[in-house]
Scaffold this motif. Structure first.
Motif, PDB file in Angstrom:
ATOM      1  N   SER A   1       0.833  -1.213   0.000  1.00 53.37           N
ATOM      2  CA  SER A   1       0.000   0.000   0.000  1.00 53.37           C
ATOM      3  C   SER A   1       0.860   1.252   0.000  1.00 53.37           C
ATOM      4  O   SER A   1       0.539   2.238  -0.681  1.00 53.37           O
TER       5      SER A   1
ATOM      6  N   TYR B   1      -0.909   4.404  -1.806  1.00 56.11           N
ATOM      7  CA  TYR B   1      -2.174   4.427  -1.079  1.00 56.11           C
ATOM      8  C   TYR B   1      -2.004   4.934   0.341  1.00 56.11           C
ATOM      9  O   TYR B   1      -2.960   5.450   0.942  1.00 56.11           O
TER      10      TYR B   1
ATOM     11  N   GLU C   1      -6.052   0.271   4.371  1.00 56.49           N
ATOM     12  CA  GLU C   1      -7.476   0.526   4.235  1.00 56.49           C
ATOM     13  C   GLU C   1      -7.778   1.292   2.949  1.00 56.49           C
ATOM     14  O   GLU C   1      -8.771   1.005   2.261  1.00 56.49           O
ATOM     15  N   ALA C   2      -6.927   2.267   2.610  1.00 55.75           N
ATOM     16  CA  ALA C   2      -7.129   3.016   1.366  1.00 55.75           C
ATOM     17  C   ALA C   2      -6.996   2.095   0.157  1.00 55.75           C
ATOM     18  O   ALA C   2      -7.771   2.199  -0.810  1.00 55.75           O
TER      19      ALA C   2
ATOM     20  N   ARG D   1      -7.509  -1.139   0.209  1.00 54.27           N
ATOM     21  CA  ARG D   1      -8.659  -2.052   0.235  1.00 54.27           C
ATOM     22  C   ARG D   1      -9.866  -1.410  -0.423  1.00 54.27           C
ATOM     23  O   ARG D   1     -10.579  -2.038  -1.210  1.00 54.27           O
ATOM     24  N   ARG D   2     -10.113  -0.136  -0.108  1.00 54.03           N
ATOM     25  CA  ARG D   2     -11.260   0.560  -0.709  1.00 54.03           C
ATOM     26  C   ARG D   2     -11.132   0.622  -2.223  1.00 54.03           C
ATOM     27  O   ARG D   2     -12.118   0.442  -2.953  1.00 54.03           O
TER      28      ARG D   2
ATOM     29  N   VAL E   1     -11.839  -2.936  -3.678  1.00 52.29           N
ATOM     30  CA  VAL E   1     -13.247  -3.308  -3.605  1.00 52.29           C
ATOM     31  C   VAL E   1     -14.066  -2.493  -4.598  1.00 52.29           C
ATOM     32  O   VAL E   1     -14.962  -3.027  -5.279  1.00 52.29           O
ATOM     33  N   LYS E   2     -13.767  -1.217  -4.724  1.00 48.62           N
ATOM     34  CA  LYS E   2     -14.502  -0.354  -5.643  1.00 48.62           C
ATOM     35  C   LYS E   2     -14.339  -0.797  -7.087  1.00 48.62           C
ATOM     36  O   LYS E   2     -15.320  -0.844  -7.856  1.00 48.62           O
TER      37      LYS E   2
ATOM     38  N   PRO F   1     -11.189  -7.549  -1.893  1.00 48.86           N
ATOM     39  CA  PRO F   1     -10.108  -6.900  -1.146  1.00 48.86           C
ATOM     40  C   PRO F   1      -8.746  -7.460  -1.571  1.00 48.86           C
ATOM     41  O   PRO F   1      -8.658  -8.547  -2.148  1.00 48.86           O
TER      42      PRO F   1
END
Length: 325
Positions: A285, A290, A294-295, A297-298, A301-302, A307
C-alpha cells in the motif's frame, strides 16, 4: 489420466496466433504433465482443405468438420474471416458446437459463436476494437469489453489474440493443476496467469499518449513513481503548468483525467506486486501510493469487487526457478 480432445476450427483469413497460441499451451501441458495423451489436438476446416491465414500462412487441417465425434473442447479462433463468414460454418457451429463439453473462443471468434446463437443470454468478451460491434449486432449477448477473458458456464470467450493463451492456461490449470500450468507458462515465457478480470489495456495503453513532451513525461513519471505525491498540483508543477491548465490539457490529450490515470496506475502496480511478490499488504500500500492498507482495500473493492488479500489468494503465482525444456 483423462484424455481431453481439443478441436481447433480453421477457416480462411483466420488469425494464426489465435490457433497456435492455445494449441501450444495444450500441447505443452501434455508434455509437462508427463502424459502425451492428456490432450488430443486436431484441426478442422469445413471441407478439410488448407486455409490461408490473415498473415498469409497456410494451415493444413487434420480433417473436415463433418468427420469425427464431438470434441471435449471446441476452440473457435478469430480473424478477418469472422466478419463475413461462410454460412456453412455458422450452421455447423449452431448444430454441433453445443455437443462439445467446453466451448472456447479467441478474439473475434466470439462473432462466430454469437452468429450461431451460442452466446444469447450469456456474458462474453472479444477484442476491444470489436466489442461495440458485437454488442450492437447481437443485443442478446451481454458484452463486457474490459476483461481479457470471461467464463459463463461451459462457454469461455477471450479478448484479442494473446488473451487466448491466458484463457488456455486457465483451462489447463483447471484440468491438470496449477503446477502444470505454471510449467507451461514458464516454458512459453509468459505470465501465469493474467486473471480473467484483468483489463485488456494497461493504464498506459488505455489512455492516449499525450502529444506534448511535458505531458508525456508526466505520464511516464506517474508510472515510475506511483508512491510519490501525484496530486494535480504536484504533477502540474512537473509540467511547468498551472493546475487548471494542466488538468485541462491532460484530459484533452489523454482522454482521461489526471486523477483517474493515477488511480489506474496505482491499482495496476498493486496488482502486480500482489501477484508476483511476497511483500506484505501494508508495504504494498505504501509502495503504490495508497498510504494505508485501508485506502488500498477501498480501491480494490470499488474497482475489482474484492479486497487485496483475497485477490492475492486467488491470483498469486509462486515464483520458482525451472530449467528450460
Amino acid at each position: 489420466m483423462t484424455q481431453r480432445s481439443v478441436l481447433a476450427l480453421l477457416f480462411d483469413e483466420v488469425q494464426s496466433l489465435d490457433v497456435t497460441g492455445p494449441v501450444e499451451v495444450f500441447a505443452g501441458a501434455a508434455v509437462q504433465a508427463g502424459d502425451p495423451g492428456a490432450y488430443r489436438i486436431r484441426t478442422a476446416s469445413l471441407d478439410g482443405a488448407p486455409v490461408r491465414t490473415s498473415s498469409g500462412l497456410t494451415l493444413v487441417p487434420d480433417t473436415a468438420l463433418a468427420d469425427g465425434p464431438a470434441p471435449h473442447t471446441l476452440l473457435v479462433p478469430g480473424g478477418r474471416g469472422t466478419r463475413n463468414p461462410d454460412p456453412r460454418l455458422t450452421g455447423w457451429l449452431r448444430e454441433n458446437a453445443p455437443r462439445a463439453e467446453r466451448l472456447v473462443s479467441v478474439c473475434t471468434g466470439a462473432l462466430l459463436l454469437a452468429g450461431a446463437g451460442l452466446l444469447d443470454g450469456r456474458r462474453a468478451t472479444t477484442h476491444w476494437a470489436l466489442s461495440d460491434h458485437l454488442a450492437r449486432t447481437y443485443p442478446a449477448v451481454e458484452v463486457d469489453p474490459d476483461p481479457i477473458y470471461v467464463r459463463d458456464g461451459n462457454v469461455a470467450t477471450s479478448a484479442g489474440v494473446t488473451a487466448g493463451i491466458d484463457l488456455a492456461l486457465a483451462l489447463v490449470e483447471e484440468d491438470l493443476g496449477r503446477d502444470t500450468a505454471l510449467a507451461v507458462a514458464r516454458h512459453l515465457v509468459v505470465f501465469l496467469r493474467r486473471p480473467g478480470n484483468q483489463a485488456q489495456f494497461s493504464a498506459q495503453l488505455a489512455a492516449q499518449t499525450a502529444r506534448r513532451t511535458p505531458l508525456r513525461e508526466v505520464q511516464q513519471w506517474i508510472t515510475e513513481h506511483p508512491e510519490d505525491d501525484l496530486s494535480v498540483q504536484a504533477l502540474a508543477g512537473r509540467a511547468l503548468l498551472s493546475p487548471r491548465h494542466f488538468a485541462r490539457a491532460f484530459h484533452s490529450e489523454t482522454g482521461t483525467t489526471p486523477g483517474r490515470y493515477v488511480e489506474r496506475v496505482r491499482l495496476e502496480h498493486a496488482r502486480r506486486l500482489l501477484e508476483d511478490s511476497a511483500d506484505g499488504i501494508e508495504e504494498i500500500s505504501r509502495a503504490c501510493g495508497y498510504g494505508t492498507p485501508e485506502a488500498m482495500r477501498r480501491a480494490f473493492v470499488k474497482t475489482l469487487g474484492t479486497p487485496p488479500a483475497e485477490y492475492r489468494r486467488r491470483f498469486r503465482a509462486p515464483v520458482q526457478p525451472q530449467p528450460a525444456h
